[in-house]
Enzyme design. Structure first.
Site, PDB file in Angstrom:
ATOM      1  N   GLN A 119       0.857  -1.194   0.000  1.00 49.56           N
ATOM      2  CA  GLN A 119       0.000   0.000   0.000  1.00 49.56           C
ATOM      3  C   GLN A 119       0.886   1.234   0.000  1.00 49.56           C
ATOM      4  O   GLN A 119       1.612   1.477   0.970  1.00 49.56           O
ATOM      5  CB  GLN A 119      -0.876  -0.035   1.260  1.00 49.56           C
ATOM      6  CG  GLN A 119      -1.740   1.166   1.475  1.00 49.56           C
ATOM      7  CD  GLN A 119      -1.981   1.422   2.952  1.00 49.56           C
ATOM      8  OE1 GLN A 119      -1.236   0.941   3.798  1.00 49.56           O
ATOM      9  NE2 GLN A 119      -2.988   2.182   3.266  1.00 49.56           N
ATOM     10  N   SER A 155       5.055  -1.168   3.976  1.00 47.19           N
ATOM     11  CA  SER A 155       5.230  -2.530   4.508  1.00 47.19           C
ATOM     12  C   SER A 155       5.305  -3.542   3.374  1.00 47.19           C
ATOM     13  O   SER A 155       4.568  -3.424   2.381  1.00 47.19           O
ATOM     14  CB  SER A 155       4.055  -2.904   5.412  1.00 47.19           C
ATOM     15  OG  SER A 155       3.933  -1.982   6.455  1.00 47.19           O
ATOM     16  N   GLU A 238      -8.158  -1.191   6.210  1.00 49.07           N
ATOM     17  CA  GLU A 238      -6.887  -1.305   6.928  1.00 49.07           C
ATOM     18  C   GLU A 238      -7.123  -1.358   8.434  1.00 49.07           C
ATOM     19  O   GLU A 238      -6.601  -2.233   9.127  1.00 49.07           O
ATOM     20  CB  GLU A 238      -5.995  -0.104   6.585  1.00 49.07           C
ATOM     21  CG  GLU A 238      -4.713  -0.062   7.404  1.00 49.07           C
ATOM     22  CD  GLU A 238      -3.717   0.988   6.904  1.00 49.07           C
ATOM     23  OE1 GLU A 238      -4.153   2.016   6.351  1.00 49.07           O
ATOM     24  OE2 GLU A 238      -2.516   0.765   7.059  1.00 49.07           O
ATOM     25  N   ASN A 359      -2.295   6.938  17.114  1.00 54.87           N
ATOM     26  CA  ASN A 359      -3.332   6.978  18.154  1.00 54.87           C
ATOM     27  C   ASN A 359      -4.015   8.352  18.199  1.00 54.87           C
ATOM     28  O   ASN A 359      -5.227   8.446  18.414  1.00 54.87           O
ATOM     29  CB  ASN A 359      -2.714   6.689  19.531  1.00 54.87           C
ATOM     30  CG  ASN A 359      -2.365   5.224  19.694  1.00 54.87           C
ATOM     31  OD1 ASN A 359      -2.459   4.446  18.740  1.00 54.87           O
ATOM     32  ND2 ASN A 359      -1.961   4.828  20.896  1.00 54.87           N
ATOM     33  N   GLU A 360      -3.208   9.416  18.000  1.00 54.99           N
ATOM     34  CA  GLU A 360      -3.786  10.772  18.074  1.00 54.99           C
ATOM     35  C   GLU A 360      -4.809  10.959  16.949  1.00 54.99           C
ATOM     36  O   GLU A 360      -5.888  11.519  17.162  1.00 54.99           O
ATOM     37  CB  GLU A 360      -2.684  11.838  17.965  1.00 54.99           C
ATOM     38  CG  GLU A 360      -1.759  11.927  19.167  1.00 54.99           C
ATOM     39  CD  GLU A 360      -0.749  10.772  19.233  1.00 54.99           C
ATOM     40  OE1 GLU A 360      -0.443  10.179  18.173  1.00 54.99           O
ATOM     41  OE2 GLU A 360      -0.278  10.458  20.344  1.00 54.99           O
TER      42      GLU A 360
HETATM   43  C1  LIG Z   1       5.040  -0.433  11.118  1.00 59.84           C
HETATM   44  C2  LIG Z   1       4.502   0.587  10.156  1.00 59.84           C
HETATM   45  C3  LIG Z   1       4.011   0.166   8.925  1.00 59.84           C
HETATM   46  C4  LIG Z   1       3.524   1.099   8.014  1.00 59.84           C
HETATM   47  N1  LIG Z   1       3.081   0.635   6.793  1.00 59.84           N
HETATM   48  C5  LIG Z   1       2.650   1.526   5.870  1.00 59.84           C
HETATM   49  C6  LIG Z   1       2.261   1.067   4.565  1.00 59.84           C
HETATM   50  O1  LIG Z   1       2.314  -0.131   4.250  1.00 59.84           O
HETATM   51  N2  LIG Z   1       1.857   1.989   3.651  1.00 59.84           N
HETATM   52  C7  LIG Z   1       1.785   3.319   3.951  1.00 59.84           C
HETATM   53  O2  LIG Z   1       1.375   4.099   3.082  1.00 59.84           O
HETATM   54  N3  LIG Z   1       2.168   3.798   5.171  1.00 59.84           N
HETATM   55  C8  LIG Z   1       2.604   2.926   6.137  1.00 59.84           C
HETATM   56  N4  LIG Z   1       2.994   3.378   7.389  1.00 59.84           N
HETATM   57  C9  LIG Z   1       2.998   4.813   7.651  1.00 59.84           C
HETATM   58  C10 LIG Z   1       1.947   5.276   8.662  1.00 59.84           C
HETATM   59  O3  LIG Z   1       0.665   5.290   8.088  1.00 59.84           O
HETATM   60  C11 LIG Z   1       2.397   6.663   9.135  1.00 59.84           C
HETATM   61  O4  LIG Z   1       3.597   6.491   9.894  1.00 59.84           O
HETATM   62  C12 LIG Z   1       1.369   7.351   9.999  1.00 59.84           C
HETATM   63  O5  LIG Z   1       0.231   7.663   9.245  1.00 59.84           O
HETATM   64  C13 LIG Z   1       1.941   8.621  10.653  1.00 59.84           C
HETATM   65  O6  LIG Z   1       2.522   9.449   9.706  1.00 59.84           O
HETATM   66  P1  LIG Z   1       3.983  10.059   9.957  1.00 59.84           P
HETATM   67  O7  LIG Z   1       4.888   8.937  10.319  1.00 59.84           O
HETATM   68  O8  LIG Z   1       4.327  10.895   8.762  1.00 59.84           O
HETATM   69  O9  LIG Z   1       3.831  10.985  11.233  1.00 59.84           O
HETATM   70  P2  LIG Z   1       3.263  12.469  11.288  1.00 59.84           P
HETATM   71  O10 LIG Z   1       1.988  12.536  10.512  1.00 59.84           O
HETATM   72  O11 LIG Z   1       4.336  13.419  10.906  1.00 59.84           O
HETATM   73  O12 LIG Z   1       2.919  12.636  12.829  1.00 59.84           O
HETATM   74  C14 LIG Z   1       3.892  12.962  13.806  1.00 59.84           C
HETATM   75  C15 LIG Z   1       3.192  13.084  15.164  1.00 59.84           C
HETATM   76  O13 LIG Z   1       2.244  14.168  15.113  1.00 59.84           O
HETATM   77  C16 LIG Z   1       0.944  13.693  15.487  1.00 59.84           C
HETATM   78  N5  LIG Z   1      -0.075  14.366  14.680  1.00 59.84           N
HETATM   79  C17 LIG Z   1      -0.033  14.605  13.329  1.00 59.84           C
HETATM   80  N6  LIG Z   1      -1.161  15.235  12.938  1.00 59.84           N
HETATM   81  C18 LIG Z   1      -1.928  15.401  14.053  1.00 59.84           C
HETATM   82  C19 LIG Z   1      -3.207  15.978  14.296  1.00 59.84           C
HETATM   83  N7  LIG Z   1      -3.916  16.500  13.292  1.00 59.84           N
HETATM   84  N8  LIG Z   1      -3.688  15.955  15.573  1.00 59.84           N
HETATM   85  C20 LIG Z   1      -2.981  15.399  16.596  1.00 59.84           C
HETATM   86  N9  LIG Z   1      -1.741  14.842  16.420  1.00 59.84           N
HETATM   87  C21 LIG Z   1      -1.241  14.849  15.179  1.00 59.84           C
HETATM   88  C22 LIG Z   1       0.961  12.200  15.167  1.00 59.84           C
HETATM   89  O14 LIG Z   1       0.002  11.499  15.928  1.00 59.84           O
HETATM   90  C23 LIG Z   1       2.388  11.817  15.520  1.00 59.84           C
HETATM   91  O15 LIG Z   1       2.501  11.585  16.909  1.00 59.84           O
HETATM   92  C24 LIG Z   1       3.510   2.483   8.330  1.00 59.84           C
HETATM   93  C25 LIG Z   1       4.010   2.907   9.566  1.00 59.84           C
HETATM   94  C26 LIG Z   1       4.501   1.986  10.469  1.00 59.84           C
HETATM   95  C27 LIG Z   1       5.021   2.476  11.795  1.00 59.84           C
END
Ligand SMILES: Cc1cc2nc3c(=O)[nH]c(=O)nc-3n(C[C@H](O)[C@H](O)[C@H](O)COP(=O)(O)OP(=O)(O)OC[C@H]3O[C@@H](n4cnc5c(N)ncnc54)[C@H](O)[C@@H]3O)c2cc1C
Length: 394
Positions: A119, A155, A238, A359-360
């Protein structure tokens, strides 16, 4: 065959065929080949895609058979991890939104484990706010598309044959309105996959680079520029599939599960028993909530944002379980090879609070759409994407 007989056959088949979480093999390639072999046998025996439509390669059976099989499968651990994105997210999205040609081409191979799917949504500058993504797809003269950009945290992409890609196809409209979903061939010229090691020491996810990657006509999922609604469909699947573990594998081989922990601790200690009982109650409550959501979904009742509640509960359960394991197992919890891989399970726990939405973000969705609290302010809702300061745009 009646249901009891069906369940008995499933039990017999699993006892003879379930090889454990990681299929036998000295190398990762051997393990992958063994997992694919297992998946093909699972499909041929009639246990992959139990409720998926028969016309596209599913078994066309009812929830009753699926529940019967899931009950038996929860007693073993199946080597299905590498297929989880395809089975839990990409396949269900194609069943919901794919063209007949796309379903004919892909569903059976996905269910048989012949093709592995990933994905491709998240980017370095677009995770929680995935609608800010910058990967571009532009039309080619023959009706196909050419893609440039970068994805991350993808992933199982190092093993994938196909991906569901979300890319920007119009920068002149607000961010949610100019996205399109594509099926992309992960072996196409211009696709570079680089595995990323996490703190368990294993590469569960990857970064992906698209350099002038050609996508042939017939690979748009849904409508051009309607990718956001397609993505919402995928994200719903998902969250449900993460929280339910795709319904196929139990926690038998998880070294931090209730069944594993109770074997390595002194259960005569009342404090130890307290912790284990709480773990059992939380696990059971989540399993029942998941069963309810799954039955509702199959009966045509849209679980909507309650899928986010299930995903949040799972993330909290996994982290509670990891904390409990640390407090109960003591030094064994940090000995990497000890306690049946307990340290690995503990190190993987925080990922559950991020992958599939943090979680947020789950709490925001629940507040907004389940509890009807005031939504977050969205100042960028009506601004053309090209005028936003997101990612590398300034
Ligand atoms: C094990 C694993 C597998 C994954 N697999 C896939 C996959 O197969 N395909 C794919 O596309 N993605 C995948 N992901 C990505 C995952 O969807 C993102 O890591 C996730 O959506 C968070 O995005 P980010 O890492 O850019 O963090 P950010 O969006 O930059 O967030 C950083 C922090 O800010 C907080 N935050 C951001 N916006 C808000 C808000 N509006 N209100 C409150 N808090 C907020 C977040 O909760 C977090 O604590 C994977 C991630 C992991 C850890």
């Amino acid at each position: 065959m009646d249901l009891e007989e069906y369940q008995r056959c499933a039990r017999t088949w699993l006892a003879a065929n379930a090889p454990g979480a990681r299929a036998e093999g000295a190398t990762e390639e051997d393990g992958l080949a063994a997992a694919k072999d297992f998946m093909a046998r699972l499909y041929d025996a009639g246990y992959s895609g139990i409720t998926w439509p028969a016309e596209w390669g599913g078994q066309g059976l009812t929830q009753a058979e699926e529940r019967a099989f899931a009950t038996e499968a929860s007693e073993v651990t199946l080597p299905t991890y590498v297929f989880s994105i395809g089975l839990g997210m990409c396949g269900p999205t194609l069943v919901d939104l794919g063209t007949p040609e796309q379903k004919t081409r892909h569903i059976k191979k996905l269910l048989r484990g012949e093709d592995i799917w990933c994905q491709l949504f998240s980017e370095p500058g677009a995770g929680s706010d995935v609608a800010s993504l910058q990967t571009r797809a532009v039309p080619s003269d023959d009706g196909g598309w050419v893609v440039n950009g970068q994805k991350v945290w993808t992933s199982v992409a190092q093993h994938a044959d196909y991906g569901l890609l979300l890319a920007r196809t119009d920068v002149d409209v607000p961010k949610h309105k100019g996205l399109t979903m594509f099926i992309v061939d992960m072996h196409a010229d211009g696709v570079t996959v680089r595995p990323l090691k996490d703190m368990t020491g294993r590469a569960h996810f990857n970064e992906i680079f698209f350099d002038d990657v050609y996508i042939a006509p017939g690979n748009v999922v849904g409508q051009v520029n309607d990718g956001w609604s397609c993505a919402v469909t995928t994200l719903l699947h998902e969250r449900l599939s993460i929280s339910s573990g795709v319904g196929m594998s139990g926690q038998r081989d998880n070294p931090a599960s209730f069944d594993s922990l109770r074997k390595i601790v002194d259960t005569s200690d009342p404090l130890v028993r307290d912790g284990l009982v709480e773990l059992h109650i939380r696990s059971r409550a989540l399993a029942l909530f998941n069963a309810k959501l799954s039955q509702e979904t199959k009966a045509g009742v849209f679980p909507g944002a309650r899928g986010s509640a299930a995903k949040l509960l799972l993330a909290e359960l996994v982290n509670f379980q990891a904390d409990l394991a640390v407090s109960l197992a003591g030094p064994e919890a940090v000995a990497y090879e000890g306690a049946g891989g307990l340290a690995g399970a503990i190190a993987l726990a925080p990922a559950m609070s991020l992958g599939g939405g943090t979680n947020e973000i789950m709490r925001n969705i629940i507040g907004d759409r389940v509890l009807n609290l005031p939504p977050e302010p969205r100042v960028d809702k009506n601004v053309p994407f090209k005028d936003l300061k997101v990612g590398t745009q300034s």
